[in-house]
Design an enzyme around this catalytic site. Structure first.
Site, PDB file in Angstrom:
ATOM      1  N   MET A 185      -3.923  -4.577   6.868  1.00 32.95           N
ATOM      2  CA  MET A 185      -4.460  -4.452   5.502  1.00 32.95           C
ATOM      3  C   MET A 185      -5.870  -5.022   5.466  1.00 32.95           C
ATOM      4  O   MET A 185      -6.086  -6.153   5.918  1.00 32.95           O
ATOM      5  CB  MET A 185      -3.593  -5.207   4.488  1.00 32.95           C
ATOM      6  N   HIS A 186      -6.805  -4.236   4.900  1.00 34.27           N
ATOM      7  CA  HIS A 186      -8.171  -4.762   4.774  1.00 34.27           C
ATOM      8  C   HIS A 186      -8.952  -4.164   3.606  1.00 34.27           C
ATOM      9  O   HIS A 186     -10.068  -4.581   3.343  1.00 34.27           O
ATOM     10  CB  HIS A 186      -8.954  -4.505   6.061  1.00 34.27           C
ATOM     11  N   ARG A 187      -8.394  -3.186   2.888  1.00 37.43           N
ATOM     12  CA  ARG A 187      -9.134  -2.545   1.801  1.00 37.43           C
ATOM     13  C   ARG A 187      -9.369  -3.538   0.660  1.00 37.43           C
ATOM     14  O   ARG A 187      -8.497  -4.354   0.358  1.00 37.43           O
ATOM     15  CB  ARG A 187      -8.362  -1.346   1.259  1.00 37.43           C
ATOM     16  N   ASP A 246      -3.375   0.253   5.250  1.00 30.64           N
ATOM     17  CA  ASP A 246      -4.264   0.884   4.280  1.00 30.64           C
ATOM     18  C   ASP A 246      -5.466   1.499   4.989  1.00 30.64           C
ATOM     19  O   ASP A 246      -6.458   1.856   4.365  1.00 30.64           O
ATOM     20  CB  ASP A 246      -4.704  -0.101   3.188  1.00 30.64           C
TER      21      ASP A 246
END
Length: 364
Positions: free
Chosen positions: A204-206, A283
């Site tokens: 996850m990084h958005r 994501d």
């Protein structure tokens, strides 16, 4: 013919590597790599030069951390000097990050032709910075290389002339095809004490998932819910780690049972974990494509995707309501064996870079 290929963040290197090799195979093409420095961390950029056997970049712009607007301005200013020194025939940009837009704009302002690889991807959500980058870059580009028919349709609807659009396939899959065996030879799974096809890989990084406390609390619930079903392996992006610490949530994640927190991984190590996972929750745009090629089930924790072909053809499913409970229910079904095997989209065959090099060589 001189081509400058732009890379700035992790996924760019996966795409630029096969392009650079394909360009060098054409005797008429001189290929140079520009690293903007948008990702400063060695694990997010330098390791890719090593694993893909790329030469050191011909130029490193060393853009400092900052907002997208500040980074865009800095890249354009520094890239302008590169253009003046090199006088390229083409600038090739890949993907949809700040470096993509900035260098496309810098090239166009100097009258240099732009080729956009992965053109036409659309999520329909202009709140995403990547969507804005894609739209503007495609409007500036002289050649638009699309991964699938839907992308071609998107470009035609936006008024892009058909003679500038080429369906070539997915250049990210080129790297996957080339390095898959090497990745599979690694013992990453075993070294982590995991069992193949009995764990979940999560990334996850958005911004909408990791830049706010509410988003990070959702993320923790996804991790904890999933960890009741299978071990969770979570390579933590620097952006995600920074924000977890900022909101005082990192310790809660680090002490979660059945969760393996890792530093960001090299490409080969990550592919090894991906191919052997029972499920991937992400994501990331590229991960949606790689899991589709590898026939690994994927849940994309986003309200929309610019890669609908991975939903139509592949193994990807969208958790559009961003609900941890929905994600948990979907994960439980997949881990119980309710799997869509999917199929590989047309032209995702490892030859995309060669097709691009052949086409661009016809426009000296």
């Amino acid at each position: 013919m001189k081509i400058l290929s732009i890379a700035g963040v992790r996924p760019n290197f996966v795409k630029v590597a096969p392009l650079h090799r394909a360009f060098l195979a054409h005797p008429s093409i001189e290929s140079k790599i520009i690293h903007t420095g948008q990702h400063h961390d060695a694990v997010m950029s330098d390791v890719f030069f090593d694993q893909f056997h790329l030469p050191q970049p011909d130029y490193y712009l060393n853009v400092p951390p900052g907002s997208a607007s500040l980074q865009t301005a800095d890249i354009i200013q520094k890239f302008d000097r590169v253009i003046q020194a090199e006088q390229p025939d083409w600038v090739v940009v890949v993907g949809d990050v700040t470096s993509t837009l900035a260098c496309a704009l810098g090239a166009a302002q100097n009258g240099v032709r732009v080729a956009h690889v992965e053109a036409g991807l659309r999520s329909g959500d202009r709140q995403m910075p990547e969507e804005r980058n894609r739209i503007v870059t495609d409007a500036l580009a002289d050649l638009l290389f699309a991964t699938d028919h839907t992308s071609c349709d998107n470009l035609r609807r936006e008024g892009i002339p058909a003679n500038r659009i080429y369906l070539v396939g997915n250049v990210m899959i080129d790297s996957l095809v080339q390095y898959r065996a090497k990745a599979n030879a690694l013992t990453t799974v075993e070294r982590l004490g995991l069992i193949k096809k009995d764990y979940v890989l999560l990334t996850m990084h958005r911004p909408f998932n990791v830049d706010t406390e509410a988003g990070l609390c959702r993320l923790l619930r996804v991790v904890n819910n999933t960890a009741t079903l299978r071990p969770v392996v979570f390579p933590v992006h620097p952006r995600t780690r920074t924000n977890l610490i900022r909101f005082g949530l990192f310790d809660a994640l680090a002490t979660s049972p059945n969760v393996h927190l890792l530093e960001p991984l090299g490409y080969l190590e990550f592919i090894n974990l991906m191919e052997n996972a029972a499920l991937v929750i992400t994501d990331s745009g590229g991960v949606q494509e790689e899991t589709t090629y590898l026939h690994v089930p994927c849940l994309t924790f986003r309200p929309s995707t610019e890669r609908p072909i991975t939903l139509d053809y592949g193994t990807n499913q969208l958790v559009a309501d961003l609900s941890p409970d929905t994600a948990g229910q979907m994960a439980e079904k997949i881990l119980a064996g309710q799997i869509n095997p999917g199929k590989i989209p047309p032209l995702w065959d490892g030859q995309t870079a060669e097709r691009i090099a052949s086409i661009i060589s016809q426009f000296p």
